[in-house]
Design a protein around this motif. Structure first.
Motif, PDB file in Angstrom:
ATOM      1  N   LEU A  41      -8.291  11.499-156.349  1.00  0.00           N
ATOM      2  CA  LEU A  41      -7.234  11.827-157.308  1.00  0.00           C
ATOM      3  C   LEU A  41      -7.099  10.620-158.228  1.00  0.00           C
ATOM      4  O   LEU A  41      -6.697   9.534-157.795  1.00  0.00           O
ATOM      5  CB  LEU A  41      -5.928  12.100-156.557  1.00  0.00           C
ATOM      6  CG  LEU A  41      -4.841  12.909-157.257  1.00  0.00           C
ATOM      7  CD1 LEU A  41      -5.366  14.265-157.699  1.00  0.00           C
ATOM      8  CD2 LEU A  41      -3.655  13.088-156.333  1.00  0.00           C
ATOM      9  N   LEU A  42      -7.469  10.809-159.494  1.00  0.00           N
ATOM     10  CA  LEU A  42      -7.504   9.710-160.447  1.00  0.00           C
ATOM     11  C   LEU A  42      -6.459   9.926-161.532  1.00  0.00           C
ATOM     12  O   LEU A  42      -5.987  11.037-161.758  1.00  0.00           O
ATOM     13  CB  LEU A  42      -8.895   9.611-161.099  1.00  0.00           C
ATOM     14  CG  LEU A  42     -10.092   9.580-160.158  1.00  0.00           C
ATOM     15  CD1 LEU A  42     -11.387   9.547-160.961  1.00  0.00           C
ATOM     16  CD2 LEU A  42     -10.006   8.379-159.226  1.00  0.00           C
ATOM     17  N   GLU A 197     -15.967   3.457-160.371  1.00  0.00           N
ATOM     18  CA  GLU A 197     -17.269   3.432-159.703  1.00  0.00           C
ATOM     19  C   GLU A 197     -17.119   3.921-158.267  1.00  0.00           C
ATOM     20  O   GLU A 197     -17.974   4.638-157.740  1.00  0.00           O
ATOM     21  CB  GLU A 197     -17.849   2.015-159.714  1.00  0.00           C
ATOM     22  CG  GLU A 197     -19.184   1.897-158.988  1.00  0.00           C
ATOM     23  CD  GLU A 197     -19.596   0.462-158.713  1.00  0.00           C
ATOM     24  OE1 GLU A 197     -20.762   0.263-158.336  1.00  0.00           O
ATOM     25  OE2 GLU A 197     -18.755  -0.453-158.854  1.00  0.00           O
ATOM     26  N   GLU A 198     -16.025   3.530-157.626  1.00  0.00           N
ATOM     27  CA  GLU A 198     -15.763   3.943-156.251  1.00  0.00           C
ATOM     28  C   GLU A 198     -15.630   5.462-156.148  1.00  0.00           C
ATOM     29  O   GLU A 198     -16.211   6.091-155.252  1.00  0.00           O
ATOM     30  CB  GLU A 198     -14.476   3.273-155.780  1.00  0.00           C
ATOM     31  CG  GLU A 198     -14.066   3.567-154.357  1.00  0.00           C
ATOM     32  CD  GLU A 198     -12.990   2.582-153.907  1.00  0.00           C
ATOM     33  OE1 GLU A 198     -13.361   1.497-153.445  1.00  0.00           O
ATOM     34  OE2 GLU A 198     -11.786   2.898-154.044  1.00  0.00           O
ATOM     35  N   ALA A 199     -14.887   6.046-157.066  1.00  0.00           N
ATOM     36  CA  ALA A 199     -14.727   7.498-157.071  1.00  0.00           C
ATOM     37  C   ALA A 199     -16.050   8.194-157.344  1.00  0.00           C
ATOM     38  O   ALA A 199     -16.378   9.211-156.716  1.00  0.00           O
ATOM     39  CB  ALA A 199     -13.690   7.899-158.116  1.00  0.00           C
ATOM     40  N   ARG A 205     -15.692  15.761-154.862  1.00  0.00           N
ATOM     41  CA  ARG A 205     -15.014  16.333-156.031  1.00  0.00           C
ATOM     42  C   ARG A 205     -13.842  15.430-156.398  1.00  0.00           C
ATOM     43  O   ARG A 205     -13.403  14.613-155.594  1.00  0.00           O
ATOM     44  CB  ARG A 205     -14.513  17.753-155.763  1.00  0.00           C
ATOM     45  CG  ARG A 205     -15.624  18.786-155.604  1.00  0.00           C
ATOM     46  CD  ARG A 205     -15.091  20.208-155.493  1.00  0.00           C
ATOM     47  NE  ARG A 205     -14.151  20.333-154.389  1.00  0.00           N
ATOM     48  CZ  ARG A 205     -12.856  20.636-154.533  1.00  0.00           C
ATOM     49  NH1 ARG A 205     -12.339  20.835-155.733  1.00  0.00           N
ATOM     50  NH2 ARG A 205     -12.073  20.725-153.472  1.00  0.00           N
ATOM     51  N   LEU A 206     -13.314  15.621-157.612  1.00  0.00           N
ATOM     52  CA  LEU A 206     -12.192  14.795-158.041  1.00  0.00           C
ATOM     53  C   LEU A 206     -11.359  15.554-159.064  1.00  0.00           C
ATOM     54  O   LEU A 206     -11.785  16.568-159.624  1.00  0.00           O
ATOM     55  CB  LEU A 206     -12.692  13.466-158.627  1.00  0.00           C
ATOM     56  CG  LEU A 206     -13.670  13.533-159.814  1.00  0.00           C
ATOM     57  CD1 LEU A 206     -12.926  13.612-161.152  1.00  0.00           C
ATOM     58  CD2 LEU A 206     -14.582  12.305-159.818  1.00  0.00           C
ATOM     59  N   ALA A 207     -10.156  15.037-159.288  1.00  0.00           N
ATOM     60  CA  ALA A 207      -9.286  15.556-160.343  1.00  0.00           C
ATOM     61  C   ALA A 207      -8.697  14.368-161.089  1.00  0.00           C
ATOM     62  O   ALA A 207      -8.350  13.358-160.479  1.00  0.00           O
ATOM     63  CB  ALA A 207      -8.171  16.421-159.759  1.00  0.00           C
ATOM     64  N   GLY A 218     -13.540  18.671-160.871  1.00  0.00           N
ATOM     65  CA  GLY A 218     -14.886  19.122-160.528  1.00  0.00           C
ATOM     66  C   GLY A 218     -15.623  18.031-159.785  1.00  0.00           C
ATOM     67  O   GLY A 218     -15.031  17.045-159.339  1.00  0.00           O
ATOM     68  N   THR A 219     -16.925  18.193-159.637  1.00  0.00           N
ATOM     69  CA  THR A 219     -17.730  17.124-159.058  1.00  0.00           C
ATOM     70  C   THR A 219     -17.818  15.992-160.073  1.00  0.00           C
ATOM     71  O   THR A 219     -17.607  16.212-161.277  1.00  0.00           O
ATOM     72  CB  THR A 219     -19.145  17.616-158.736  1.00  0.00           C
ATOM     73  OG1 THR A 219     -19.824  17.929-159.971  1.00  0.00           O
ATOM     74  CG2 THR A 219     -19.116  18.843-157.834  1.00  0.00           C
ATOM     75  N   PRO A 220     -18.136  14.756-159.641  1.00  0.00           N
ATOM     76  CA  PRO A 220     -18.313  13.680-160.621  1.00  0.00           C
ATOM     77  C   PRO A 220     -19.326  14.047-161.706  1.00  0.00           C
ATOM     78  O   PRO A 220     -19.113  13.743-162.891  1.00  0.00           O
ATOM     79  CB  PRO A 220     -18.804  12.506-159.765  1.00  0.00           C
ATOM     80  CG  PRO A 220     -18.167  12.746-158.430  1.00  0.00           C
ATOM     81  CD  PRO A 220     -18.204  14.234-158.254  1.00  0.00           C
ATOM     82  N   ALA A 221     -20.411  14.726-161.332  1.00  0.00           N
ATOM     83  CA  ALA A 221     -21.422  15.116-162.324  1.00  0.00           C
ATOM     84  C   ALA A 221     -20.851  16.117-163.320  1.00  0.00           C
ATOM     85  O   ALA A 221     -21.136  16.037-164.525  1.00  0.00           O
ATOM     86  CB  ALA A 221     -22.637  15.707-161.621  1.00  0.00           C
ATOM     87  N   GLU A 222     -20.042  17.057-162.844  1.00  0.00           N
ATOM     88  CA  GLU A 222     -19.451  18.052-163.751  1.00  0.00           C
ATOM     89  C   GLU A 222     -18.468  17.404-164.716  1.00  0.00           C
ATOM     90  O   GLU A 222     -18.423  17.751-165.905  1.00  0.00           O
ATOM     91  CB  GLU A 222     -18.746  19.139-162.936  1.00  0.00           C
ATOM     92  CG  GLU A 222     -19.699  20.068-162.203  1.00  0.00           C
ATOM     93  CD  GLU A 222     -19.001  20.945-161.197  1.00  0.00           C
ATOM     94  OE1 GLU A 222     -19.634  21.929-160.743  1.00  0.00           O
ATOM     95  OE2 GLU A 222     -17.821  20.670-160.833  1.00  0.00           O
TER      96      GLU A 222
END
Length: 318
Positions: A41-42, A197-199, A205-207, A218-222
């Protein structure tokens, strides 16, 4: 309970949190975290990360919406949820005169079916510091102790709030390896971090939160794919940007020239790079310093924050 609910260890639906005075810190967010997944969660300061995590941990009831952790209300059914979760806060606030081992034993007394203290300390590399007083620990060692205590109960769900703040590079990477091992063993991890970088390395996945809302997920790539890629190179001697193929036709969005250095931004990295290399081969020249890469999570984060902060055009009425 259907299969979807069993997989979703954390479920957040239209979550809202309003503080006294009417400040709306969380403005209707929805996301889920699956079993054995690392979810980051960023957000910028004041984006609503801490307010959201506190609701997930059951420290307060939501103003609106719904939260479920392991199928239960973490606030209303705290006695059911708390023994199955581990929490690593930004600051532990432990008694400074106790030793590391004494602090862990004290904490273990508050945990159901705690793992052996020595085992918990070994997981974070503190076994040799067991007899050292907390006040004598470095900032990084205190963070390791925070993590050890969060792991004492062998939690199914682990909340990590800025887990590597104060750690050196080696300690940070050791923590990353531990988080990966926990995930691989079936632990669900939700973390907040300012280290993008850590995330990017840890998160499945992240938001990204901005002003209490989810700006991207989504995923970091998305998430990084939502931002343009970069290509840079040096123009060969005697050549100018106008000698290149028409940049718009290569999928280039913007370009910048500083001396002989050219920087391009494109959403079609492979096509743009391929056409440039074909042009260089036809011209019999070398593109020195050629560097082509997708946007980093940091670039995506900053781009998304700028887009979310941009003033919206006013609607015109007849």
């Amino acid at each position: 309970m259907d299969t979807n609910e069993r997989e979703h260890v954390i479920e957040v639906t239209d979550l809202r949190r309003v503080y006294g005075g009417g400040f709306e810190a969380v403005r209707g967010i929805t996301f889920h975290v699956d079993r054995a997944e690392v979810f980051a969660l960023l957000g910028t300061n004041g984006a609503g990360k801490t307010s959201t995590v506190e609701l997930l941990e059951g420290l307060a009831p939501p103003t609106g919406g719904r939260v479920r952790v392991l199928g239960h209300d973490p606030h209303g059914e705290r006695a059911v949820v708390r023994p199955r979760t581990g929490v690593m806060l930004q600051e532990g606030g432990f008694p400074s005169e106790l030793t590391v081992a004494e602090t862990a034993r004290m904490w273990a007394g508050c945990v159901s079916a705690a793992r052996p203290v020595r085992e918990a300390l070994a997981l974070v590399g503190l076994e040799r510091r067991a007899d050292v007083r907390v006040k004598q620990l470095s900032g990084g060692e205190r963070r390791r102790l925070d993590l050890a205590l969060a792991l004492l109960g062998e939690p199914e769900v682990l909340f990590l709030d800025e887990p590597t703040t104060g750690l050196d590079a080696e300690g940070r990477r050791d923590t990353w390896e531990l988080v990966r091992a926990l995930r691989d063993a079936g632990t669900t991890v939700l973390l907040t971090t300012h280290y993008l970088e850590e995330a990017e390395i840890l998160a499945d996945r992240l938001a990204i939160l901005h002003e209490g809302r989810i700006a991207a997920a989504g995923t970091p790539a998305e998430v990084t794919a939502s931002q343009p890629s970069r290509i840079s190179f040096e123009l060969p001697e005697g050549y100018f940007v106008g000698d290149l193929p028409p940049l718009a036709g290569l999928g280039v969005l913007t370009h910048e020239v500083r001396g002989r250095l050219v920087r391009l931004r494109t959403r079609e990295l492979q096509r743009t790079a391929t056409e440039l290399l074909l042009w260089a081969r036809r011209a019999g020249v070398e593109l020195r310093g050629l560097d082509a890469r997708s946007a980093s999570l940091e670039e995506a984060f900053l781009g998304i924050a700028r887009e979310a902060s941009a003033p919206q055009p006013k609607a015109h009425t007849a």
